[in-house]
Scaffold this motif. Structure first.
Motif, PDB file in Angstrom:
ATOM      1  N   ALA A 107       0.854  -1.186   0.000  1.00 21.93           N
ATOM      2  CA  ALA A 107       0.000   0.000   0.000  1.00 21.93           C
ATOM      3  C   ALA A 107       0.887   1.232   0.000  1.00 21.93           C
ATOM      4  O   ALA A 107       1.823   1.333   0.791  1.00 21.93           O
ATOM      5  N   ILE A 108       0.585   2.182  -0.897  1.00 23.21           N
ATOM      6  CA  ILE A 108       1.418   3.375  -1.045  1.00 23.21           C
ATOM      7  C   ILE A 108       0.546   4.614  -0.879  1.00 23.21           C
ATOM      8  O   ILE A 108       0.045   5.180  -1.869  1.00 23.21           O
ATOM      9  N   PRO A 109       0.299   5.052   0.359  1.00 21.97           N
ATOM     10  CA  PRO A 109      -0.495   6.268   0.550  1.00 21.97           C
ATOM     11  C   PRO A 109       0.294   7.496   0.124  1.00 21.97           C
ATOM     12  O   PRO A 109       1.532   7.488   0.111  1.00 21.97           O
ATOM     13  N   HIS A 110      -0.400   8.555  -0.237  1.00 22.10           N
ATOM     14  CA  HIS A 110       0.255   9.816  -0.585  1.00 22.10           C
ATOM     15  C   HIS A 110       1.140  10.247   0.577  1.00 22.10           C
ATOM     16  O   HIS A 110       0.729  10.190   1.735  1.00 22.10           O
ATOM     17  N   GLN A 111       2.342  10.678   0.259  1.00 20.88           N
ATOM     18  CA  GLN A 111       3.295  11.002   1.326  1.00 20.88           C
ATOM     19  C   GLN A 111       2.874  12.207   2.155  1.00 20.88           C
ATOM     20  O   GLN A 111       3.370  12.402   3.274  1.00 20.88           O
ATOM     21  N   GLU A 112       1.940  13.024   1.646  1.00 23.87           N
ATOM     22  CA  GLU A 112       1.463  14.171   2.401  1.00 23.87           C
ATOM     23  C   GLU A 112       0.013  13.992   2.861  1.00 23.87           C
ATOM     24  O   GLU A 112      -0.675  14.961   3.166  1.00 23.87           O
ATOM     25  N   TYR A 113      -0.439  12.744   2.944  1.00 27.34           N
ATOM     26  CA  TYR A 113      -1.793  12.472   3.437  1.00 27.34           C
ATOM     27  C   TYR A 113      -1.911  12.887   4.893  1.00 27.34           C
ATOM     28  O   TYR A 113      -1.051  12.589   5.727  1.00 27.34           O
ATOM     29  N   ASN A 114      -2.992  13.592   5.217  1.00 22.74           N
ATOM     30  CA  ASN A 114      -3.263  14.030   6.583  1.00 22.74           C
ATOM     31  C   ASN A 114      -4.538  13.349   7.059  1.00 22.74           C
ATOM     32  O   ASN A 114      -5.622  13.616   6.526  1.00 22.74           O
ATOM     33  N   ASN A 115      -4.433  12.447   8.029  1.00 24.34           N
ATOM     34  CA  ASN A 115      -5.602  11.673   8.457  1.00 24.34           C
ATOM     35  C   ASN A 115      -6.585  12.484   9.292  1.00 24.34           C
ATOM     36  O   ASN A 115      -7.676  12.002   9.613  1.00 24.34           O
ATOM     37  N   LYS A 116      -6.239  13.719   9.636  1.00 28.43           N
ATOM     38  CA  LYS A 116      -7.168  14.575  10.370  1.00 28.43           C
ATOM     39  C   LYS A 116      -7.996  15.434   9.418  1.00 28.43           C
ATOM     40  O   LYS A 116      -9.207  15.579   9.580  1.00 28.43           O
ATOM     41  N   THR A 117      -7.340  16.007   8.421  1.00 34.61           N
ATOM     42  CA  THR A 117      -8.045  16.865   7.468  1.00 34.61           C
ATOM     43  C   THR A 117      -8.431  16.110   6.204  1.00 34.61           C
ATOM     44  O   THR A 117      -9.212  16.609   5.390  1.00 34.61           O
ATOM     45  N   LEU A 118      -7.874  14.893   6.013  1.00 28.88           N
ATOM     46  CA  LEU A 118      -8.067  14.082   4.810  1.00 28.88           C
ATOM     47  C   LEU A 118      -7.502  14.746   3.557  1.00 28.88           C
ATOM     48  O   LEU A 118      -7.907  14.434   2.436  1.00 28.88           O
ATOM     49  N   ALA A 119      -6.557  15.656   3.752  1.00 30.35           N
ATOM     50  CA  ALA A 119      -5.857  16.238   2.606  1.00 30.35           C
ATOM     51  C   ALA A 119      -5.031  15.142   1.934  1.00 30.35           C
ATOM     52  O   ALA A 119      -4.454  14.282   2.601  1.00 30.35           O
ATOM     53  N   ASN A 120      -4.979  15.164   0.604  1.00 30.06           N
ATOM     54  CA  ASN A 120      -4.222  14.175  -0.176  1.00 30.06           C
ATOM     55  C   ASN A 120      -4.648  12.745   0.152  1.00 30.06           C
ATOM     56  O   ASN A 120      -3.822  11.849   0.313  1.00 30.06           O
ATOM     57  N   ASP A 121      -5.959  12.562   0.236  1.00 30.00           N
ATOM     58  CA  ASP A 121      -6.533  11.264   0.629  1.00 30.00           C
ATOM     59  C   ASP A 121      -6.562  10.307  -0.558  1.00 30.00           C
ATOM     60  O   ASP A 121      -7.614  10.038  -1.148  1.00 30.00           O
ATOM     61  N   ILE A 122      -5.394   9.787  -0.899  1.00 31.18           N
ATOM     62  CA  ILE A 122      -5.277   8.907  -2.064  1.00 31.18           C
ATOM     63  C   ILE A 122      -4.196   7.869  -1.804  1.00 31.18           C
ATOM     64  O   ILE A 122      -3.224   8.122  -1.088  1.00 31.18           O
ATOM     65  N   MET A 123      -4.370   6.699  -2.365  1.00 37.00           N
ATOM     66  CA  MET A 123      -3.423   5.605  -2.121  1.00 37.00           C
ATOM     67  C   MET A 123      -3.390   4.658  -3.316  1.00 37.00           C
ATOM     68  O   MET A 123      -4.430   4.310  -3.877  1.00 37.00           O
ATOM     69  N   LEU A 124      -2.206   4.258  -3.688  1.00 36.07           N
ATOM     70  CA  LEU A 124      -2.003   3.231  -4.700  1.00 36.07           C
ATOM     71  C   LEU A 124      -1.856   1.887  -4.005  1.00 36.07           C
ATOM     72  O   LEU A 124      -1.167   1.781  -2.985  1.00 36.07           O
ATOM     73  N   LEU A 125      -2.480   0.868  -4.558  1.00 40.57           N
ATOM     74  CA  LEU A 125      -2.338  -0.489  -4.043  1.00 40.57           C
ATOM     75  C   LEU A 125      -1.679  -1.351  -5.113  1.00 40.57           C
ATOM     76  O   LEU A 125      -2.228  -1.508  -6.207  1.00 40.57           O
ATOM     77  N   GLN A 126      -0.512  -1.861  -4.795  1.00 39.14           N
ATOM     78  CA  GLN A 126       0.151  -2.787  -5.715  1.00 39.14           C
ATOM     79  C   GLN A 126      -0.339  -4.196  -5.410  1.00 39.14           C
ATOM     80  O   GLN A 126      -0.213  -4.678  -4.279  1.00 39.14           O
ATOM     81  N   LEU A 127      -0.895  -4.843  -6.387  1.00 39.94           N
ATOM     82  CA  LEU A 127      -1.445  -6.178  -6.189  1.00 39.94           C
ATOM     83  C   LEU A 127      -0.339  -7.225  -6.150  1.00 39.94           C
ATOM     84  O   LEU A 127       0.725  -7.054  -6.751  1.00 39.94           O
ATOM     85  N   HIS A 128      -0.618  -8.311  -5.438  1.00 39.61           N
ATOM     86  CA  HIS A 128       0.365  -9.376  -5.299  1.00 39.61           C
ATOM     87  C   HIS A 128       0.646 -10.057  -6.639  1.00 39.61           C
ATOM     88  O   HIS A 128       1.729 -10.582  -6.870  1.00 39.61           O
ATOM     89  N   ARG A 129      -0.339 -10.031  -7.502  1.00 33.35           N
ATOM     90  CA  ARG A 129      -0.160 -10.532  -8.872  1.00 33.35           C
ATOM     91  C   ARG A 129      -1.035  -9.714  -9.805  1.00 33.35           C
ATOM     92  O   ARG A 129      -1.953  -9.019  -9.356  1.00 33.35           O
ATOM     93  N   LYS A 130      -0.745  -9.771 -11.077  1.00 32.04           N
ATOM     94  CA  LYS A 130      -1.537  -9.030 -12.049  1.00 32.04           C
ATOM     95  C   LYS A 130      -2.932  -9.630 -12.173  1.00 32.04           C
ATOM     96  O   LYS A 130      -3.096 -10.850 -12.161  1.00 32.04           O
ATOM     97  N   ALA A 131      -3.909  -8.750 -12.302  1.00 28.73           N
ATOM     98  CA  ALA A 131      -5.266  -9.207 -12.575  1.00 28.73           C
ATOM     99  C   ALA A 131      -5.343  -9.688 -14.018  1.00 28.73           C
ATOM    100  O   ALA A 131      -4.609  -9.219 -14.890  1.00 28.73           O
ATOM    101  N   THR A 132      -6.221 -10.640 -14.263  1.00 30.02           N
ATOM    102  CA  THR A 132      -6.483 -11.091 -15.625  1.00 30.02           C
ATOM    103  C   THR A 132      -7.524 -10.156 -16.229  1.00 30.02           C
ATOM    104  O   THR A 132      -8.686 -10.150 -15.810  1.00 30.02           O
ATOM    105  N   VAL A 133      -7.102  -9.361 -17.192  1.00 34.72           N
ATOM    106  CA  VAL A 133      -8.014  -8.409 -17.821  1.00 34.72           C
ATOM    107  C   VAL A 133      -8.893  -9.145 -18.828  1.00 34.72           C
ATOM    108  O   VAL A 133      -8.404  -9.856 -19.708  1.00 34.72           O
ATOM    109  N   ASN A 134     -10.204  -8.989 -18.659  1.00 35.05           N
ATOM    110  CA  ASN A 134     -11.160  -9.671 -19.532  1.00 35.05           C
ATOM    111  C   ASN A 134     -12.448  -8.860 -19.599  1.00 35.05           C
ATOM    112  O   ASN A 134     -12.452  -7.669 -19.266  1.00 35.05           O
ATOM    113  N   THR A 135     -13.529  -9.468 -20.002  1.00 32.04           N
ATOM    114  CA  THR A 135     -14.812  -8.763 -20.113  1.00 32.04           C
ATOM    115  C   THR A 135     -15.272  -8.190 -18.784  1.00 32.04           C
ATOM    116  O   THR A 135     -15.901  -7.130 -18.731  1.00 32.04           O
TER     117      THR A 135
END
Length: 227
Positions: A107-135
């Motif tokens: 989990a890679i939260p924004h380095q300037e995320y503030n849990n009190k004000t919720l500023a920069n409330d964004i996070m990248l999640l790297q999956l353990h494996r690639k998803a199979t892209v399909n329909t």
């Protein structure tokens, strides 16, 4: 219903997240019509769940969206000890043959995320494996740098959050259309928390349409682009 505050995509990385998370005043989405949507199960450090109930399994839920076969975007406040991503789902109460269950590697939260004000409330999640892209599992496009959504544009938010303030979370994916408002609408209502340089103001205070608890992390989608 108050308008939502939705963080705007910054540069090429930071997309918007609904600040709260239930779909109110919406309807069930057509099954698998939003193949980018991700359902997140998050282990927390105590017995207080996302909704404030004391539950033995110590989990909370959020939304997210697939931006690459191995990356999901969500809100930083959706972090926890362990996160499991479910892709390709419509009814999360069932083990649908279309779904893919993938643990999060990092989990890679924004380095300037503030849990009190919720500023920069964004996070990248790297999956353990690639998803199979399909329909049933697909990525969604992110906006170009310096892209902006004009007031009056009708966009959509989706999620599995609560259907009402005192209601249970939805089993089936829900969606609701929200109109993008002029910045001064949210500036007036949220003068102490609204940053008009990085947030989109969406929703209509005259209608009961919104997202709420459980939908956090899902995108505001305008013309098939996650804004």
């Amino acid at each position: 219903m108050q308008p939502l505050l939705l963080p705007l995509l910054l540069a090429c990385l930071l997309p918007p997240m609904a600040e709260a998370g239930e779909i109110i005043g919406g309807h069930e989405a057509r099954p698998h019509s939003r193949p980018y949507m991700a359902f997140l199960l998050i282990s927390v450090q105590n017995s207080e769940s996302w909704f404030g109930e004391n539950l033995p399994f110590k989990t909370k839920m959020c939304g997210g969206f697939l931006v690459r076969a191995d990356f999901v975007l969500t809100a930083a406040h959706c972090n926890g000890r362990e996160i499991t991503v479910i892709l390709g789902a419509h009814d999360i109460s069932k083990k649908e043959r279309t779904r893919q269950v993938i643990p999060v590697k990092r989990a890679i939260p924004h380095q300037e995320y503030n849990n009190k004000t919720l500023a920069n409330d964004i996070m990248l999640l790297q999956l353990h494996r690639k998803a199979t892209v399909n329909t049933y599992v697909k990525t969604i496009r992110l906006p170009r740098k310096n892209h902006s959504v004009m007031p009056g544009k009708v966009c959509t938010v989706a999620g599995w959050g609560r259907l009402g303030v005192n209601a249970q979370a939805a089993d089936k994916l829900q969606e609701v259309d929200l109109k993008v408002q002029k910045k001064n609408v949210c500036l007036h209502r949220y003068k102490y928390s609204y940053d008009n340089t990085i947030q989109i103001c969406a929703g209509d205070p005259g209608t009961r349409k919104s997202s709420f608890k459980g939908d956090s992390g899902g995108p505001l989608v305008c013309d098939q682009v996650a804004e």
